[in-house]
Design a protein around this motif. Sequence first.
Motif, mmCIF file in Angstrom:
data_model
loop_
_atom_site.group_PDB
_atom_site.id
_atom_site.type_symbol
_atom_site.label_atom_id
_atom_site.label_comp_id
_atom_site.label_asym_id
_atom_site.label_seq_id
_atom_site.Cartn_x
_atom_site.Cartn_y
_atom_site.Cartn_z
ATOM 1 N N LYS A 1 0.671 -1.513 0.053
ATOM 2 C CA LYS A 1 -0.161 -0.142 0.342
ATOM 3 C C LYS A 1 0.867 0.925 0.040
ATOM 4 O O LYS A 1 0.715 2.486 0.591
ATOM 5 C CB LYS A 1 -0.661 -0.326 0.876
ATOM 6 N N THR A 2 2.078 1.337 -0.654
ATOM 7 C CA THR A 2 2.918 2.691 -0.612
ATOM 8 C C THR A 2 2.783 3.399 -1.736
ATOM 9 O O THR A 2 3.302 4.441 -2.030
ATOM 10 C CB THR A 2 4.086 1.849 -0.758
ATOM 11 N N GLY A 3 2.160 2.478 -2.872
ATOM 12 C CA GLY A 3 1.673 3.629 -4.562
ATOM 13 C C GLY A 3 1.054 2.095 -5.429
ATOM 14 O O GLY A 3 0.417 1.081 -4.652
ATOM 15 N N VAL A 4 1.203 2.717 -6.271
ATOM 16 C CA VAL A 4 0.857 1.392 -7.582
ATOM 17 C C VAL A 4 1.708 1.088 -7.872
ATOM 18 O O VAL A 4 3.068 1.726 -8.748
ATOM 19 C CB VAL A 4 -0.401 2.422 -8.034
ATOM 20 N N VAL A 5 1.525 -0.508 -9.246
ATOM 21 C CA VAL A 5 2.061 -1.165 -9.686
ATOM 22 C C VAL A 5 2.500 0.309 -10.721
ATOM 23 O O VAL A 5 1.573 -0.154 -11.338
ATOM 24 C CB VAL A 5 1.604 -2.213 -10.027
ATOM 25 N N THR A 6 4.335 0.222 -10.923
ATOM 26 C CA THR A 6 4.324 1.024 -12.507
ATOM 27 C C THR A 6 5.175 -0.122 -13.423
ATOM 28 O O THR A 6 5.264 0.135 -14.386
ATOM 29 C CB THR A 6 4.801 1.845 -12.220
ATOM 30 N N ASP A 7 5.885 -1.123 -12.748
ATOM 31 C CA ASP A 7 6.385 -1.322 -13.549
ATOM 32 C C ASP A 7 6.181 -2.972 -14.401
ATOM 33 O O ASP A 7 4.934 -3.813 -14.244
ATOM 34 C CB ASP A 7 7.720 -2.786 -12.428
ATOM 35 N N GLY A 8 6.575 -2.575 -15.730
ATOM 36 C CA GLY A 8 5.555 -3.528 -16.433
ATOM 37 C C GLY A 8 4.351 -3.047 -17.508
ATOM 38 O O GLY A 8 3.750 -3.589 -17.647
ATOM 39 N N VAL A 9 4.131 -1.519 -16.941
ATOM 40 C CA VAL A 9 2.269 -1.417 -16.980
ATOM 41 C C VAL A 9 2.958 -0.344 -18.373
ATOM 42 O O VAL A 9 4.073 1.064 -17.923
ATOM 43 C CB VAL A 9 2.559 -0.435 -16.126
ATOM 44 N N LYS A 10 2.102 -0.622 -19.404
ATOM 45 C CA LYS A 10 2.177 0.700 -20.125
ATOM 46 C C LYS A 10 2.237 2.222 -19.441
ATOM 47 O O LYS A 10 1.281 2.940 -19.088
ATOM 48 C CB LYS A 10 1.352 0.151 -21.946
ATOM 49 N N HIS A 11 2.573 3.019 -20.034
ATOM 50 C CA HIS A 11 2.773 4.514 -20.393
ATOM 51 C C HIS A 11 2.600 5.783 -21.255
ATOM 52 O O HIS A 11 2.996 4.907 -21.845
ATOM 53 C CB HIS A 11 4.296 4.721 -19.445
ATOM 54 N N SER A 12 2.474 6.291 -20.875
ATOM 55 C CA SER A 12 2.156 7.618 -21.675
ATOM 56 C C SER A 12 2.516 9.017 -21.563
ATOM 57 O O SER A 12 2.068 9.297 -20.488
ATOM 58 C CB SER A 12 1.055 6.944 -23.057
ATOM 59 N N MET A 13 1.999 9.782 -22.469
ATOM 60 C CA MET A 13 1.887 11.261 -21.400
ATOM 61 C C MET A 13 0.491 11.932 -21.243
ATOM 62 O O MET A 13 -0.277 11.087 -22.263
ATOM 63 C CB MET A 13 2.159 12.116 -23.551
ATOM 64 N N ASN A 14 0.693 12.155 -20.226
ATOM 65 C CA ASN A 14 -0.307 13.237 -19.195
ATOM 66 C C ASN A 14 -1.610 13.190 -20.549
ATOM 67 O O ASN A 14 -0.775 14.169 -21.343
ATOM 68 C CB ASN A 14 0.183 13.413 -18.441
ATOM 69 N N PRO A 15 -2.686 13.067 -20.539
ATOM 70 C CA PRO A 15 -3.664 13.739 -21.899
ATOM 71 C C PRO A 15 -3.914 14.763 -21.617
ATOM 72 O O PRO A 15 -3.571 15.300 -22.861
ATOM 73 C CB PRO A 15 -5.195 12.824 -21.266
ATOM 74 N N PHE A 16 -4.062 15.816 -20.806
ATOM 75 C CA PHE A 16 -4.179 17.075 -20.611
ATOM 76 C C PHE A 16 -2.643 17.502 -20.570
ATOM 77 O O PHE A 16 -2.778 18.750 -21.473
ATOM 78 C CB PHE A 16 -4.053 17.745 -19.011
ATOM 79 N N ASP A 17 -1.631 17.757 -20.735
ATOM 80 C CA ASP A 17 -0.044 17.558 -21.541
ATOM 81 C C ASP A 17 -0.320 17.396 -22.894
ATOM 82 O O ASP A 17 0.409 17.983 -23.755
ATOM 83 C CB ASP A 17 0.391 16.972 -20.713
ATOM 84 N N GLU A 18 -1.119 16.441 -23.576
ATOM 85 C CA GLU A 18 -0.966 15.964 -24.518
ATOM 86 C C GLU A 18 -1.304 17.801 -25.310
ATOM 87 O O GLU A 18 -0.929 17.795 -26.275
ATOM 88 C CB GLU A 18 -1.434 15.077 -25.127
ATOM 89 N N ILE A 19 -2.445 17.901 -24.593
ATOM 90 C CA ILE A 19 -3.644 18.857 -25.777
ATOM 91 C C ILE A 19 -2.459 20.407 -24.951
ATOM 92 O O ILE A 19 -2.833 21.402 -25.985
ATOM 93 C CB ILE A 19 -4.720 19.183 -24.509
ATOM 94 N N ALA A 20 -1.702 20.486 -24.249
ATOM 95 C CA ALA A 20 -0.811 22.224 -23.621
ATOM 96 C C ALA A 20 -0.037 21.873 -25.377
ATOM 97 O O ALA A 20 0.355 23.120 -25.900
ATOM 98 C CB ALA A 20 -0.941 21.728 -22.514
ATOM 99 N N VAL A 21 1.179 20.520 -25.333
ATOM 100 C CA VAL A 21 1.780 20.323 -26.149
ATOM 101 C C VAL A 21 0.672 20.723 -27.852
ATOM 102 O O VAL A 21 1.589 21.523 -28.423
ATOM 103 C CB VAL A 21 2.379 19.161 -26.962
ATOM 104 N N GLU A 22 0.167 20.476 -27.816
ATOM 105 C CA GLU A 22 -0.859 20.624 -29.590
ATOM 106 C C GLU A 22 -1.089 21.909 -29.641
ATOM 107 O O GLU A 22 -0.821 22.281 -30.690
ATOM 108 C CB GLU A 22 -2.602 19.721 -29.142
ATOM 109 N N GLU A 23 -1.883 22.286 -28.314
ATOM 110 C CA GLU A 23 -2.336 23.940 -28.332
ATOM 111 C C GLU A 23 -0.713 25.039 -29.090
ATOM 112 O O GLU A 23 -1.143 26.355 -29.239
ATOM 113 C CB GLU A 23 -2.520 24.536 -26.738
#
Length: 254
Positions: A25-47
């Motif tokens: 319970k120290t956090g969430v499992v990230t190893d071996g998990v698909k990652h991508s750019m934060n969707p709201f940041d994608e919108i920021a880059v596009e703008e």
Amino acid sequence: MSLRVLVGCKRVIDYAVKIRVKPDKTGVVTDGVKHSMNPFDEIAVEEAVRMKERKIASEVIAVSCGPSTSQETLRTALAMGADKAIHVEVDPKDYSNMQPIHVSKILAKLAKDEKIDVVIVGKQAIDDDANQTAQMTAAFLDWPQATFASKIEKDGDHLKVTREVDGGLETIKVKLPAVISSDLRLNEPRYATLPNIMKAKKKPIDKKKPVDLGVDLSPKIEVISVEDPPVREAGAKVKDVDELLAKLKELGRI
């Protein structure tokens, strides 16, 4: 006046992935998990890229804080049209304690060093949902802020920003330089084409460390426990309103 734009890009667990909490319970499992750019940041880059296409901006610089894997996110921003990128390298063990206040200090220092006119970040990251980085960055820079933007227009040495607020839409004017956070309806991010993905591999990524920017990553808050939300109880059918009222009274709801 052509603007220099700094855009924040956070690498997060992909929105389509089912999140699993670690057994301790120290956090969430990230190893071996698909990652991508934060969707709201994608919108920021596009703008930011659209501002460049409209000749409002002269240069778009993407920045991401995190381990070496953050460079994948920066390459996505470069493929979308950012001119160059800055990777603020953070050791994985320190990154787990990194909080919006640290990112805000980093963005503020980079904005000063790079002589930035506009900082654009997503209104929140989908992993922590903090919605704090834009506001604190503006505070550290002492710049005006326009959060939850759904439309951005240039107006002389100001930006006219339409904001999404609880009561509908609010239009404000902010003097440059300024900090903006992007909301969902600001735009629809483009897909990076294969030629642009190949070009992005050759674009420069400048590497820095938090210590180079005078930022101490000591945590300001301590996470006590991360837990799954409670499972929703099954509903029950009732024959009529009288039975519904009786059930609600029985459960202490009325």
